[in-house]
Design an enzyme around this catalytic site. Structure first.
Site, PDB file in Angstrom:
ATOM      1  CG  HIS A 254     -70.969 -51.868  49.537  1.00  0.00           C
ATOM      2  ND1 HIS A 254     -70.851 -50.779  50.382  1.00  0.00           N
ATOM      3  CD2 HIS A 254     -70.854 -52.961  50.337  1.00  0.00           C
ATOM      4  CE1 HIS A 254     -70.665 -51.202  51.626  1.00  0.00           C
ATOM      5  NE2 HIS A 254     -70.681 -52.520  51.622  1.00  0.00           N
TER       6      HIS A 254
ATOM      7  CG  HIS B  62     -71.780 -56.198  51.463  1.00  0.00           C
ATOM      8  ND1 HIS B  62     -70.471 -56.014  51.852  1.00  0.00           N
ATOM      9  CD2 HIS B  62     -71.767 -57.219  50.563  1.00  0.00           C
ATOM     10  CE1 HIS B  62     -69.704 -56.909  51.224  1.00  0.00           C
ATOM     11  NE2 HIS B  62     -70.464 -57.633  50.437  1.00  0.00           N
TER      12      HIS B  62
ATOM     13  CG  ASP C 153     -73.481 -53.643  56.295  1.00  0.00           C
ATOM     14  OD1 ASP C 153     -73.464 -53.994  55.104  1.00  0.00           O
ATOM     15  OD2 ASP C 153     -72.441 -53.391  56.936  1.00  0.00           O
ATOM     16  CG  HIS C 154     -73.505 -50.377  53.378  1.00  0.00           C
ATOM     17  ND1 HIS C 154     -72.832 -49.210  53.673  1.00  0.00           N
ATOM     18  CD2 HIS C 154     -72.808 -51.370  53.992  1.00  0.00           C
ATOM     19  CE1 HIS C 154     -71.777 -49.479  54.413  1.00  0.00           C
ATOM     20  NE2 HIS C 154     -71.735 -50.792  54.630  1.00  0.00           N
TER      21      HIS C 154
ATOM     22  CG  ASP D  40     -68.188 -51.107  54.138  1.00  0.00           C
ATOM     23  OD1 ASP D  40     -68.801 -50.032  54.161  1.00  0.00           O
ATOM     24  OD2 ASP D  40     -68.609 -52.116  54.693  1.00  0.00           O
TER      25      ASP D  40
ATOM     26  CG  HIS E 141     -69.083 -49.280  58.293  1.00  0.00           C
ATOM     27  ND1 HIS E 141     -68.340 -50.423  58.439  1.00  0.00           N
ATOM     28  CD2 HIS E 141     -70.132 -49.625  57.527  1.00  0.00           C
ATOM     29  CE1 HIS E 141     -68.912 -51.409  57.785  1.00  0.00           C
ATOM     30  NE2 HIS E 141     -70.022 -50.948  57.223  1.00  0.00           N
TER      31      HIS E 141
END
Length: 306
Positions: A61, A63, A65-66, A210, A269
């Site tokens: 996705h 976001h 942090d990815h 997530d 994670h």
């Protein structure tokens, strides 16, 4: 054999001892990344993963942090001499996200192929190595569109000499038909199924982050050799946080592993507030004993069954 490195096991923000989400997979010398958070390049350098050979990147996705680590990684790959095409697969919005990234990384010596929200199961048929890789996706339950990935590395059946002889396949073609689908020889077509025996089980790796706990996940990850799953919160008392932020606890991840009949569970994670994930390992192992708590640069190898 398939080699893996958990490049980063953190969520939200990078920590001094924990990079953000990324998994490295080495298959026949070709390399795959799942997610590319901050710190990915550092871990790749420390583990000598190499940048030039990355051919496929799967993004769960959008976001930060990815995905934010892609900005630097794409440039480094070009500076490392990469000229072969790179395929990036992601959820709805990945095309627009890559357009924005390309503003910052304008000139690359290789072509980018962006695949947005692919069908549930697909094969990269035209890729010289990944044609034997079957990729499946699952829509997850997060605060933005998010995909889970399941990778099935098919295995070539064993050569069957008796079958080749029964089918009157010339011995000169035995080796060629183990590497190609068909050969036209002496005015006759010979196919690989004329020399191969029964199919052999491949290797399945599933990656889910997530998301909240979903009853669609066990079927999706069923019989995985390795299930890499988010475990944002170790303490069961944090279930309200998990529900609010659309993440999972150790207990929930282990329950999915048990329901999916996987062989091994790798937790990742972790919340920045979760300083010592091993403190809560028992919350997972009481449900699914074969559980590993992830850490940056953890290496694993998966072997075929026979």
């Amino acid at each position: 054999m398939i080699d893996l490195v958990l490049l980063g096991c953190g969520g939200n923000v990078p920590m001094p001892n924990r990079n953000l989400s990324s998994l490295f997979i080495n298959y026949k010398g070709k390399k795959i990344l799942i997610d590319c958070g901050e710190g990915t390049q550092v871990s790749m350098r420390m583990k000598n993963c190499g940048f030039k050979g990355i051919d496929l990147i799967l993004i769960t996705h959008l976001h930060g942090d990815h995905i934010i680590g892609l900005i630097g990684l794409l440039s480094t790959m070009g500076n490392s001499g990469k000229t072969e095409d790179l395929t990036i697969i992601g959820p709805n919005g990945i095309i627009e996200a890559m357009k924005a990234i390309k503003v910052l990384v304008e000139y690359l010596p290789y072509n980018l192929h962006i695949v947005e929200n692919p069908q549930e199961t697909f094969v990269l048929e035209n890729h010289p190595v990944f044609k034997d890789l079957e990729v499946s996706t699952l829509e997850l339950d997060h605060s933005t569109e998010c995909l889970g990935y399941s990778l099935y590395f098919k295995r070539t059946p064993k050569f069957n000499m008796e079958k080749a002889k029964l089918n009157n396949v010339p011995q000169a073609l035995w080796s060629r038909l183990q590497k190609t689908d068909s050969v036209f020889y002496d005015r006759k077509m010979y196919t690989s199924d004329m020399v191969f025996g029964d199919n052999r089980k491949g290797i399945k790796i599933s990656f889910v982050t997530d998301t909240r706990f979903l009853l669609t996940i066990p079927d999706f990850i069923a019989d995985s050799d390795l299930f890499v799953c988010e475990a944002m919160y170790g303490d069961d008392m944090d279930i309200s946080k998990a529900v609010k932020n659309k993440h999972m606890t150790f207990t929930e991840a282990a329950s999915l592993a048990s329901l999916g009949n996987v062989k091994k569970l790798l937790l990742t994670h972790f919340s920045p507030s979760l300083e010592n994930p091993n403190k809560y390992l028992e919350n997972a192992t009481r449900i699914f004993p074969n559980t590993i708590v992830g850490e940056d640069r953890l290496s694993l190898s998966l072997n075929y069954e026979d």
